[in-house]
Structures are given as structure tokens and as C-alpha cells.
Design a protein around this motif. Structure first.
Motif, PDB file in Angstrom:
ATOM      1  N   ASP A 196     -32.434  43.889  -8.621  1.00 35.92           N
ATOM      2  CA  ASP A 196     -33.631  43.380  -8.071  1.00 35.92           C
ATOM      3  C   ASP A 196     -33.614  43.049  -6.666  1.00 35.92           C
ATOM      4  OD1 ASP A 196     -34.454  43.054 -10.591  1.00 35.92           O
ATOM      5  OD2 ASP A 196     -33.594  41.053 -11.118  1.00 35.92           O
ATOM      6  N   VAL A 197     -32.567  42.995  -6.163  1.00 34.19           N
ATOM      7  CA  VAL A 197     -32.396  42.597  -4.462  1.00 34.19           C
ATOM      8  C   VAL A 197     -32.123  43.594  -3.481  1.00 34.19           C
ATOM      9  CG1 VAL A 197     -32.642  40.078  -5.071  1.00 34.19           C
ATOM     10  CG2 VAL A 197     -30.183  41.421  -5.196  1.00 34.19           C
ATOM     11  N   MET A 198     -31.834  44.815  -4.085  1.00 30.05           N
ATOM     12  CA  MET A 198     -31.318  46.106  -3.185  1.00 30.05           C
ATOM     13  C   MET A 198     -32.083  47.054  -3.543  1.00 30.05           C
ATOM     14  SD  MET A 198     -27.477  47.056  -2.695  1.00 30.05           S
ATOM     15  CE  MET A 198     -26.893  48.165  -1.461  1.00 30.05           C
ATOM     16  N   THR A 199     -32.384  47.912  -2.474  1.00 31.97           N
ATOM     17  CA  THR A 199     -32.997  49.085  -2.842  1.00 31.97           C
ATOM     18  C   THR A 199     -32.137  50.267  -3.361  1.00 31.97           C
ATOM     19  OG1 THR A 199     -34.453  48.653  -0.943  1.00 31.97           O
ATOM     20  CG2 THR A 199     -34.586  50.759  -1.667  1.00 31.97           C
ATOM     21  N   ASP A 200     -30.989  50.358  -2.732  1.00 30.17           N
ATOM     22  CA  ASP A 200     -30.166  51.597  -3.340  1.00 30.17           C
ATOM     23  C   ASP A 200     -28.995  50.947  -3.909  1.00 30.17           C
ATOM     24  OD1 ASP A 200     -29.032  53.932  -3.710  1.00 30.17           O
ATOM     25  OD2 ASP A 200     -28.809  54.493  -1.754  1.00 30.17           O
ATOM     26  N   LYS A 216     -34.572  40.787  -0.653  1.00 26.96           N
ATOM     27  CA  LYS A 216     -34.331  42.094  -0.728  1.00 26.96           C
ATOM     28  C   LYS A 216     -34.402  42.763   0.621  1.00 26.96           C
ATOM     29  CE  LYS A 216     -35.895  46.008  -3.676  1.00 26.96           C
ATOM     30  NZ  LYS A 216     -36.371  46.304  -4.626  1.00 26.96           N
ATOM     31  N   LYS A 217     -35.160  42.309   1.402  1.00 26.17           N
ATOM     32  CA  LYS A 217     -35.418  42.920   2.771  1.00 26.17           C
ATOM     33  C   LYS A 217     -34.161  42.552   3.545  1.00 26.17           C
ATOM     34  CE  LYS A 217     -40.204  43.216   4.070  1.00 26.17           C
ATOM     35  NZ  LYS A 217     -41.325  42.271   4.566  1.00 26.17           N
ATOM     36  N   PHE A 218     -33.705  41.460   3.541  1.00 27.83           N
ATOM     37  CA  PHE A 218     -32.548  40.752   4.283  1.00 27.83           C
ATOM     38  C   PHE A 218     -31.253  41.530   3.845  1.00 27.83           C
ATOM     39  CE2 PHE A 218     -28.823  38.261   5.272  1.00 27.83           C
ATOM     40  CZ  PHE A 218     -28.921  38.188   6.697  1.00 27.83           C
ATOM     41  N   ILE A 219     -31.008  41.715   2.470  1.00 28.66           N
ATOM     42  CA  ILE A 219     -30.039  42.509   2.072  1.00 28.66           C
ATOM     43  C   ILE A 219     -29.864  43.954   2.550  1.00 28.66           C
ATOM     44  CG2 ILE A 219     -28.620  43.223  -0.103  1.00 28.66           C
ATOM     45  CD1 ILE A 219     -29.095  40.299  -1.202  1.00 28.66           C
ATOM     46  N   ASP A 220     -30.924  44.413   2.316  1.00 30.71           N
ATOM     47  CA  ASP A 220     -31.066  45.930   2.847  1.00 30.71           C
ATOM     48  C   ASP A 220     -30.669  45.991   4.156  1.00 30.71           C
ATOM     49  OD1 ASP A 220     -31.422  47.261   0.170  1.00 30.71           O
ATOM     50  OD2 ASP A 220     -33.862  47.095   0.701  1.00 30.71           O
ATOM     51  N   PHE A 221     -31.084  45.106   4.991  1.00 31.87           N
ATOM     52  CA  PHE A 221     -30.882  45.144   6.407  1.00 31.87           C
ATOM     53  C   PHE A 221     -29.267  44.879   6.831  1.00 31.87           C
ATOM     54  CE2 PHE A 221     -31.207  43.185  10.633  1.00 31.87           C
ATOM     55  CZ  PHE A 221     -32.210  44.043  11.385  1.00 31.87           C
ATOM     56  N   ALA A 222     -29.010  43.729   6.228  1.00 30.42           N
ATOM     57  CA  ALA A 222     -27.641  43.238   6.390  1.00 30.42           C
ATOM     58  C   ALA A 222     -26.540  44.459   6.008  1.00 30.42           C
ATOM     59  CB  ALA A 222     -27.282  41.879   5.785  1.00 30.42           C
TER      60      ALA A 222
END
Lengths: 414, 298
Positions: free
Chosen positions: A116-120, A322-328
């Protein structure tokens, strides 16, 4: 007159109420989304505090996404678990944590699933999927990983006339004794609250024991484990370790090793920068070897993984999280973290990129897939707390009763 | 005078004290109610209420194998720390009541341990006692009392006995200023003409102290004593910073034990709080009786 009194009463009451409810914190009136990140601090001081690492990510992220502000708070390892637990108990959930992950938060339904909170999610290191999962769904995102190995001080070994690293417990005891006879600490045994569960497990593994058996049954008070603690007690009683290991924390022991005062410790790659900054040992003065077991070195060591986890709170921030976790978790920051603290990445692509940059760490990375891991049961949080508090008292005349009470904690559950 | 005016005037005091009472109810009484309720609830380690637990939390608490050691240790902690504090403070107050050059500076200096954060003081002592390079050990080594660093002899905070003794030293150190000032205020309130009369009657110094100073100092002494008992009983930072109650719970008192239980067992921790609260209430009752008696004396 009456009117005045009533006004006064009303004023006084509302002042009292304001005082009371003022403590609950101001209601956020921001149009922007604010994410709070609470992370463990991997640094050894203000210069290499993880606050700096996370603040840079937060600033970069805010520059790319001006409508989202990320507030970062880092907590030292000694207090990290308690801090998160207290926040949860008080319903003041952080949005994202990075550090230890506990499946009980997933059990309570407090966490977002990774999907739910990560794209891949498939980019997360698969060796730690099970450890980060609860009932088949993954909640913890591997952020940084490490495997344990034995470090020894070649200078002290030469001074005591020892040829090479010990491979069995008996050798370890002999070597530590020789080093202690020269006025140093032979073996550094950090059984203090900070990370006693790791040092203990490494010893238990050496005798074919552990916290659980292969089927996941708790075996803390097994005969092998009792025997292991008896051997450790013998080592301490002989004066081959620092005094009173139950009160000595990992950070202090690693520092002392870096200062050249300890012959042997079970360490992590993070010890490398500590050695460098202490400046007492050159690269030729220390070496690594597999962890010592009773009859021979361990063929699989303890693999440790620290996770990111995302709390649901009211569910309104999912997109921002989700945006932040992908980024980090992008390779750039994974590599930066691994370089800063000499740890291994938690993502597949990060690990691939990093092993090209730093081939010295490749063997540690290779050891990860078959590494032994902590239990993933929900009761582990309590068991771990009890091990940290109590295991030091198992060094003494009656290790069995301490192990029995730990076993009881594990079986009692909650 | 009409009846309604009479009623209004008897209501007036309530209106004045009402806000204060409301505040007390909200910030003092309500938490007590919550504490007692929590002690009877079954709560998950993450703070979710799973139902009522009856007396189970108390049963678990009394089944804790370490509890009795902790209770005995708490009693020893309070008695030794308070007794040492009061004895030293009696002497200190006597000294500071004399006229000597630099008295003003000395009185100011006495405030330092009180003004400094207790946590800070504890950390300073913890570092000073470090088995490897603590300043106290370095000193003992230099004068030849300590043969080697990193040994049991230098690891004061590692074994429960010496750790507890050192923590008591720190507790006395931070408690002395308040007790001394309370006693000093008591000494200064004793009229000088009584002493002059005693002198005229030919009483010696010790007799004057025993028959005049001590009896007249009693109210101040009792108040300082009881406040100290409550403070020392509740003392958390010294133990937490110096040993975290370890190894195991062998240097815990009921206050630090309550905090450690909270991490995993909230209900049981609340049961410990109720027990602590009961103990403090007993001391508070004694305090109230002592101060009420003092008022009657006056």
C-alpha cells in the motif's frame, strides 16, 4: 454581584479547561501534509548523527514535493523501542518509523501493508521478507542490513603470543585468558540492555541452540542453552571478560575495542568507522573471522535487518507516505546510508549498486541469505525486552532459572 | 436581611474556590481514577484495552519473583538516604547559622546540587565511576588503592551492592540542600533571647542544643523529613541514569520497577502504581498530621 461571580467562575473554569486540554497539543491547521519520521540513530556523536542523513532526505523531498513537509526525529538505540512503544501506547503514532520493527503493531492493525505504501515491493531484500511479515503479508520494509562476525585485535594477540583467531570456545577462553593476563580485556561480552539479545543468540548458536527450534517452538531454556550460559559464566568468572557483562552495553564495548583495549568481540561492520575515528588501531592491527562455536566456527551467522514501517493513523496520508518511502528507498540514499555507517543496503537494487562500489563488503552481503534471524512472533517484543533486562543475571550460579523465566514470558504471550 | 441574600453570601466562597477545585479534580483526582481503573484492566503492550482483568494484574505483580527484593530495597533506600540526609543537614544547618566570613558564598554554593538537574548529576557520577577511565577510579588508582582498571573492584556500578551504595550517596548529595535550608529557616526562627537566658542560667553548648534548639526545631525537622521521604521514595532519575535498575532488577526500587513493567505489561504496571500510591498516601497522612499539630502548637 452575582453576575460578577458567575463570570469569574466561568472564566476560571475555562482557564482550567484550557490548561488541561492545552496539554493535548495544538490542532494542526496546515493545508500541507506533514509526515513525522522517527528513526533510530546509528551515529556515534553529533557529527555522524542519523538526524543529518534523514534531514537531507526530508529537505530534498520537500524541494521535489513542496506540499509535503517531513519532520524527522532520531532516537538513540538505547531508547528507540521504548520511545516507539510509548508513542503507540499514547496513540501519538508516528507516520513512518525506521529501526526495529515489531509484528505486534501489524497484528493490532496499526501498519500499512508494504504494497500500500511502496510502488515496487519486489525490490526489498527477499531474505528478510518473512521477518517483516505478519500472517503472510509484509509490513516491514528492509532498510538496512548487517551480519555479525568476530573481530580480534592482532596487536594484543601478538603481545600475548597467539597465532590466529580462535575457532572453538576452548580456544577462545585460552586466548582471552592470555590477553587478560597482559592487563587487557580478553573478550568483550555486551550483555547490557542495549542489544543483549544479539550477543546471547550468537553464543546460543555456537552450541546448536537458539531462541526457537526449526519449527518455531520456543526453546530458550533448552539443555544446550543452559550449557552455553554455564560456559559464558565460566569465562566471566575466570576474569577473561570485562567485569559484570550484564551491565555493559554494546556501544561502550565496541568503543573500547576501537581504543585497543579488548582482544575479541562479536561485531558488526559498523565497527569499522568507529575504529577509524578512535585512531588507536591501524587497518593492520585488527582482523575478522567467523563467530566461534563450541566445537568450531559457525557456518551461518546472525543476520540483522532494520525496517521502515508506516503507521496508518487516520489513513489520510497514504499517498504522501508512499511518495516519501519510494523517495527514501531509492538507490542514491540507500548507498549514502551504507557508506556513512558501513552497513548493507535493504533493497535489491541498492545492494547491487553498492557491491560494485565497495567490494570489501561483498562477503558480508553473501552471508545474508542464509543468516539466522530473530523470531518473527508477535510476542518477540516482550521476550526481547525481558532478555535485555534479565540475561545478565544468567551469568551466575543459576542460569537455568533465568532462562526458565524467559521461556515463560515467551509462552505466556499476551 | 432577606433569605436570598443570605444564600448568595454562603455560596460566594464556593464560587471563589470552585475553579481551583475543578482544576484539582481534573489534574489530580481524575488521573488517580484512571490509574486505579487501569490496574483492573487487561491491556495489550500497545495500549489497547482488551477487557477487565479483575485482580489478575495484582496477582501477576505479587507473583513477580523480584518484587519482594524490590520492596525491601525500596524501604532500605528510603530509610538510609533520608536518615543520612537529615543527620548531615542538621550539622550543615548549624554551621550555616553561624557567622563566618564567606557565609553568603557558602550558602549559595549549597544550592548547586539542588539547582542542577538530578539527571545531570547522576550522569556525572556514572561517568566518574566508569570502570575503565572514570575520574574516581583514576584517583583511587593514583593513590594506590585500586590495582587495575576494568576489574570488579573498579566496576562500582556493575555489582548490585556497590552500585546501590553509590546511588544512595548521590541521593543524599542532591537531598541535602533542601533539608539544610528547611532546618536553617527553623533555626533562624528561634528567638535569640532564649539562648541568652540559657547562657545566663549557665547551660553548656550541648545542653542548650539538646534542650532548646532541637525541641524548637522539631516542626521544621518533621516537615523536612516527610518531604524528603516522599521525594526519595519517588526518586527515579538517579537509579535510571546510573544502572537502569540492573543487573536484572537488582538495583530497582518500586518506582523504577513500575516504569520497567510499563514497557510490556501496562495493567501490572498500574497495579504497581496503586501500591506505590498507597505507600505515598500513608506518608502524606503523616505529613498532614504533623503540620496540623504544628498549627495547633502556634
Amino acid at each position: 454581584m452575582r453576575l460578577t461571580c458567575r463570570t469569574f467562575l466561568a472564566g476560571g473554569l475555562s482557564a482550567a479547561l484550557a490548561l488541561t486540554f492545552g496539554l493535548l497539543g495544538p490542532v494542526s491547521a496546515h493545508a500541507d501534509t506533514v509526515l513525522t519520521v522517527v528513526a533510530a540513530d546509528y551515529g556515534t556523536g553529533p557529527k555522524d548523527s542519523s538526524q543529518i542523513y534523514w534531514q537531507k532526505i526530508a529537505d530534498d523531498f520537500h524541494a521535489a514535493n513542496p506540499s509535503i513537509t517531513v519532520k524527522v526525529q532520531t532516537v538513540n538505540w538505547n531508547d528507540f523501542d521504548t520511545k516507539i512503544q510509548t508513542m503507540v501506547q499514547n496513540r501519538q503514532y508516528p507516520d513512518i518509523t525506521e529501526g526495529d520493527y515489531f509484528s505486534n503493531y501489524a497484528q493490532e492493525g496499526l501498519l500499512y501493508k508494504v504494497s500500500d505504501v511502496m510502488t515496487d515491493p519486489s525490490n526489498l531484500m527477499p531474505a528478510f521478507t518473512k521477518l517483516g511479515s505478519y500472517q503472510g503479508a509484509q509490513y516491514g520494509m528492509p532498510f538496512t542490513t548487517s551480519s555479525r562476525t568476530l573481530f580480534y585485535n592482532k596487536k594484543l594477540f601478538a603481545e600475548a603470543g597467539i597465532a590466529g583467531a580462535p575457532t572453538t570456545w576452548d580456544e577462545l577462553m585460552t586466548d582471552a585468558g592470555k590477553i587478560a593476563a597482559k592487563g587487557h580485556i580478553g573478550y568483550g561480552m555486551p550483555l547490557g540492555p542495549e542489544e543483549a539479545q544479539a550477543e546471547t543468540l550468537l553464543w546460543l548458536l555456537g552450541n546448536g541452540g537458539g531462541y526457537q527450534d526449526a519449527s518455531g517452538k520456543w526453546t530458550i531454556n533448552s539443555p544446550q542453552n543452559v550449557e552455553t550460559l554455564e560456559f559464558m559464566t565460566k569465562l566471566v568468572k575466570a576474569g577473561d571478560t570485562e567485569p559484570n557483562p550484564g551491565t555493559k552495553n554494546r556501544a561502550a564495548i565496541l568503543e573500547q575495542f576501537a581504543q585497543g583495549q579488548i582482544g575479541i568481540v562479536n561485531g558488526i561492520t559498523t565497527l569499522l568507522p568507529i575504529i577509524k575515528s578512535a585512531g588507536a588501531l591501524t587497518d593492520a592491527d585488527w582482523g575478522t573471522a567467523p563467530i566461534t562455536g563450541k566445537a568450531g566456527p559457525l557456518d551461518s551467522t546472525l543476520g540483522v535487518c532494520d525496517f521502515m514501517a508506516a503507521f496508518k493513523t487516520d489513513g489520510s496520508k497514504q499517498a504522501a507516505i508512499k511518495k516519501f518511502i519510494d523517495f527514501a528507498l531509492s538507490d542514491k540514499y540507500q548507498i549514502a546510508f551504507s557508506q556513512e555507517y558501513n552497513l548493507l543496503p535493504g533493497t535489491v537494487s541498492g545492494a547491487a549498486a553498492f557491491s560494485k562500489l565497495d567490494p570489501a563488503l561483498a562477503p558480508f552481503m553473501a552471508a545474508l541469505p542464509k543468516a539466522v534471524q530473530y523470531p518473527s512472533d508477535t510476542v518477540w517484543a516482550q521476550v526481547k525486552t525481558q532478555i535485555q533486562q534479565q540475561i545478565g543475571t544468567a551469568i551466575g550460579p543459576d542460569p537455568k532459572s533465568v532462562l526458565d523465566s524467559l521461556q515463560q514470558t515467551a509462552e505466556k504471550g499476551e | 436581611m432577606s433569605a436570598s441574600r443570605l444564600r448568595a453570601s454562603s455560596f460566594a466562597p464556593l464560587l471563589w474556590v470552585g475553579p481551583a477545585m475543578a482544576l484539582i479534580a481534573l489534574v489530580v483526582l481524575w488521573p488517580v481514577v484512571i490509574m486505579i481503573r487501569t490496574a483492573f484492566q487487561h491491556i495489550s503492550p500497545d495500549g489497547f484495552i482488551l477487557g477487565w482483568a479483575g485482580w489478575r494484574n495484582f496477582r501477576y505483580l505479587f507473583e513477580e519473583p523480584d518484587l519482594y527484593g524490590i520492596l525491601i530495597r525500596t524501604v532500605i533506600w528510603v530509610i538510609v538516604v533520608v536518615a543520612a540526609t537529615m543527620l548531615i543537614s542538621l550539622a550543615m544547618a548549624q554551621l550555616f547559622n553561624q557567622n563566618f566570613p564567606g557565609r553568603r558564598v557558602a550558602r549559595w554554593a549549597l544550592i548547586a546540587p539542588w539547582a542542577a538537574s538530578v539527571m545531570m548529576t547522576s550522569i556525572v557520577f556514572r561517568w566518574a565511576l566508569d570502570p575503565n577511565n572514570g575520574v574516581i577510579n583514576v584517583f583511587l588508582h593514583d593513590i594506590g588503592w585500586l590495582a587495575r582498571f576494568n576489574t570488579d573492584a573498579s566496576d562500582w556500578l556493575g555489582s548490585p551492592g556497590t552500585a546501590f551504595a553509590w546511588m544512595m550517596v548521590v541521593a543524599v548529595f542532591v537531598s541535602i540542600p533542601f533539608a539544610t535550608y528547611a532546618l536553617l529557616a527553623g533555626l533562624q526562627s528561634i528567638p535569640t533571647d532564649i539562648y541568652e537566658a540559657a547562657k545566663v542560667d549557665g547551660a553548656g553548648a550541648w545542653r542548650t542544643y539538646r534542650t532548646i534548639t532541637l525541641p524548637l526545631l522539631r516542626p521544621a525537622f518533621v516537615v523536612a523529613l516527610l518531604i524528603n521521604v516522599i521525594n526519595v521514595f519517588n526518586s527515579f532519575p538517579i537509579i535510571w541514569e546510573m544502572t537502569r535498575g540492573g543487573p536484572g532488577h537488582q538495583t530497582s526500587t518500586t518506582t523504577t520497577f513500575m516504569y520497567q513493567l510499563k514497557q510490556s505489561y501496562i495493567g501490572e504496571s498500574a497495579a504497581m502504581s496503586v501500591l506505590n500510591f498507597a505507600l505515598v498516601m500513608i506518608v502524606v497522612m503523616l505529613y498532614l498530621r504533623a503540620t496540623a499539630k504544628r498549627r495547633e502548637d502556634i
